[in-house]
Design a protein around this motif. Structure first.
Motif, PDB file in Angstrom:
ATOM      1  N   PHE A   1       0.837  -1.190   0.000  1.00  0.00           N
ATOM      2  CA  PHE A   1       0.000   0.000   0.000  1.00  0.00           C
ATOM      3  C   PHE A   1       0.872   1.240   0.000  1.00  0.00           C
ATOM      4  CE2 PHE A   1       0.666  -1.358   4.340  1.00  0.00           C
ATOM      5  CZ  PHE A   1       1.002  -0.204   5.012  1.00  0.00           C
ATOM      6  N   LYS A   2       0.308   2.315  -0.535  1.00  0.00           N
ATOM      7  CA  LYS A   2       0.994   3.597  -0.563  1.00  0.00           C
ATOM      8  C   LYS A   2      -0.070   4.673  -0.649  1.00  0.00           C
ATOM      9  CE  LYS A   2       4.461   6.304  -2.963  1.00  0.00           C
ATOM     10  NZ  LYS A   2       5.405   6.368  -4.073  1.00  0.00           N
ATOM     11  N   ASP A   3       0.037   5.675   0.189  1.00  0.00           N
ATOM     12  CA  ASP A   3      -0.936   6.761   0.249  1.00  0.00           C
ATOM     13  C   ASP A   3      -2.331   6.169   0.472  1.00  0.00           C
ATOM     14  OD1 ASP A   3       1.139   8.626  -0.161  1.00  0.00           O
ATOM     15  OD2 ASP A   3       0.974   8.380  -2.336  1.00  0.00           O
ATOM     16  N   ASN A   4      -3.264   6.434  -0.427  1.00  0.00           N
ATOM     17  CA  ASN A   4      -4.631   5.939  -0.223  1.00  0.00           C
ATOM     18  C   ASN A   4      -4.960   4.775  -1.158  1.00  0.00           C
ATOM     19  OD1 ASN A   4      -4.722   7.322  -2.628  1.00  0.00           O
ATOM     20  ND2 ASN A   4      -6.718   8.247  -2.248  1.00  0.00           N
ATOM     21  N   ARG A   5      -3.938   4.029  -1.608  1.00  0.00           N
ATOM     22  CA  ARG A   5      -4.156   2.899  -2.513  1.00  0.00           C
ATOM     23  C   ARG A   5      -3.522   1.648  -1.917  1.00  0.00           C
ATOM     24  NH1 ARG A   5      -6.084   4.663  -7.219  1.00  0.00           N
ATOM     25  NH2 ARG A   5      -5.424   2.905  -8.475  1.00  0.00           N
ATOM     26  N   MET A   6      -4.117   0.485  -2.250  1.00  0.00           N
ATOM     27  CA  MET A   6      -3.523  -0.764  -1.815  1.00  0.00           C
ATOM     28  C   MET A   6      -3.737  -1.833  -2.878  1.00  0.00           C
ATOM     29  SD  MET A   6      -5.933  -2.336   1.105  1.00  0.00           S
ATOM     30  CE  MET A   6      -7.650  -1.946   1.153  1.00  0.00           C
ATOM     31  N   ALA A   7      -2.892  -2.834  -2.840  1.00  0.00           N
ATOM     32  CA  ALA A   7      -3.010  -3.978  -3.743  1.00  0.00           C
ATOM     33  C   ALA A   7      -3.273  -5.210  -2.883  1.00  0.00           C
ATOM     34  CB  ALA A   7      -1.733  -4.162  -4.541  1.00  0.00           C
ATOM     35  N   VAL A   8      -4.295  -5.963  -3.272  1.00  0.00           N
ATOM     36  CA  VAL A   8      -4.675  -7.155  -2.522  1.00  0.00           C
ATOM     37  C   VAL A   8      -4.765  -8.317  -3.487  1.00  0.00           C
ATOM     38  CG1 VAL A   8      -6.432  -8.197  -1.046  1.00  0.00           C
ATOM     39  CG2 VAL A   8      -6.004  -5.750  -0.914  1.00  0.00           C
ATOM     40  N   ARG A   9      -4.236  -9.449  -3.083  1.00  0.00           N
ATOM     41  CA  ARG A   9      -4.330 -10.675  -3.884  1.00  0.00           C
ATOM     42  C   ARG A   9      -5.469 -11.512  -3.324  1.00  0.00           C
ATOM     43  NH1 ARG A   9      -2.066 -15.803  -3.081  1.00  0.00           N
ATOM     44  NH2 ARG A   9      -1.844 -16.965  -5.015  1.00  0.00           N
ATOM     45  N   PHE A  10      -6.358 -11.960  -4.202  1.00  0.00           N
ATOM     46  CA  PHE A  10      -7.474 -12.812  -3.810  1.00  0.00           C
ATOM     47  C   PHE A  10      -7.251 -14.197  -4.390  1.00  0.00           C
ATOM     48  CE2 PHE A  10      -9.149  -8.567  -3.728  1.00  0.00           C
ATOM     49  CZ  PHE A  10      -9.999  -8.558  -2.642  1.00  0.00           C
ATOM     50  N   GLU A  11      -7.476 -15.214  -3.586  1.00  0.00           N
ATOM     51  CA  GLU A  11      -7.355 -16.599  -4.042  1.00  0.00           C
ATOM     52  C   GLU A  11      -8.585 -17.350  -3.556  1.00  0.00           C
ATOM     53  OE1 GLU A  11      -4.711 -20.445  -2.772  1.00  0.00           O
ATOM     54  OE2 GLU A  11      -3.703 -18.516  -2.869  1.00  0.00           O
ATOM     55  N   TYR A  12      -9.195 -18.097  -4.457  1.00  0.00           N
ATOM     56  CA  TYR A  12     -10.374 -18.876  -4.098  1.00  0.00           C
ATOM     57  C   TYR A  12     -10.017 -20.345  -4.039  1.00  0.00           C
ATOM     58  CZ  TYR A  12     -13.206 -14.769  -5.011  1.00  0.00           C
ATOM     59  OH  TYR A  12     -13.751 -13.528  -4.968  1.00  0.00           O
ATOM     60  N   ASP A  13     -10.446 -21.023  -2.987  1.00  0.00           N
ATOM     61  CA  ASP A  13     -10.283 -22.466  -2.842  1.00  0.00           C
ATOM     62  C   ASP A  13     -11.649 -23.107  -2.800  1.00  0.00           C
ATOM     63  OD1 ASP A  13      -7.523 -22.567  -2.732  1.00  0.00           O
ATOM     64  OD2 ASP A  13      -7.427 -22.475  -0.554  1.00  0.00           O
ATOM     65  N   ARG A  14     -11.775 -24.233  -3.457  1.00  0.00           N
ATOM     66  CA  ARG A  14     -13.010 -25.012  -3.400  1.00  0.00           C
ATOM     67  C   ARG A  14     -13.159 -25.531  -1.975  1.00  0.00           C
ATOM     68  NH1 ARG A  14     -17.232 -25.549  -6.755  1.00  0.00           N
ATOM     69  NH2 ARG A  14     -17.913 -27.676  -7.038  1.00  0.00           N
ATOM     70  N   VAL A  15     -14.345 -25.390  -1.409  1.00  0.00           N
ATOM     71  CA  VAL A  15     -14.599 -25.872  -0.045  1.00  0.00           C
ATOM     72  C   VAL A  15     -14.582 -27.385  -0.061  1.00  0.00           C
ATOM     73  CG1 VAL A  15     -16.292 -25.940   1.818  1.00  0.00           C
ATOM     74  CG2 VAL A  15     -15.959 -23.833   0.521  1.00  0.00           C
ATOM     75  N   ALA A  16     -13.891 -27.992   0.901  1.00  0.00           N
ATOM     76  CA  ALA A  16     -13.801 -29.451   0.987  1.00  0.00           C
ATOM     77  C   ALA A  16     -15.197 -30.052   1.095  1.00  0.00           C
ATOM     78  CB  ALA A  16     -12.967 -29.857   2.192  1.00  0.00           C
ATOM     79  N   GLY A  17     -15.432 -31.097   0.329  1.00  0.00           N
ATOM     80  CA  GLY A  17     -16.718 -31.781   0.370  1.00  0.00           C
ATOM     81  C   GLY A  17     -17.797 -31.135  -0.470  1.00  0.00           C
ATOM     82  N   ALA A  18     -17.476 -30.058  -1.186  1.00  0.00           N
ATOM     83  CA  ALA A  18     -18.461 -29.378  -2.008  1.00  0.00           C
ATOM     84  C   ALA A  18     -18.786 -30.211  -3.238  1.00  0.00           C
ATOM     85  CB  ALA A  18     -17.954 -27.995  -2.436  1.00  0.00           C
TER      86      ALA A  18
END
Length: 79
Positions: free
Chosen positions: A60-77
């Motif tokens: 992040f810097k000033d009023n901005r940020m970078a976020v990494r999103f990762e999705y995992d399949r829920v076990a048993g789905a």
């Protein structure tokens, strides 16, 4: 805490930390403001039922940020 909130799939709860004039991008979709975030999340979670989100703050810097999103399949789905 943000990761836990996302995994509730409650758009009202998840969008509260976003500012009223937030600017977000999801792939090719851009949206501005808390209400657009809420609408996006509502649409998203109508389709994506069996995934758990993992978030990582990249920087992040000033009023901005970078976020990494990762999705995992829920076990048993069901496939």
């Amino acid at each position: 805490m943000a990761e836990d909130a996302w995994n509730t799939r409650d758009p009202e709860r998840v969008c509260l930390p976003y500012t009223i004039d937030t600017e977000c991008r999801n792939r090719t979709e851009f949206f501005t403001g808390r209400e657009e975030v809420k609408a996006f999340l509502t649409r998203k979670w109508e389709k994506e039922l069996d995934y758990k989100l993992k978030k990582e703050l990249l920087g992040f810097k000033d009023n901005r940020m970078a976020v990494r999103f990762e999705y995992d399949r829920v076990a048993g789905a069901m496939a």
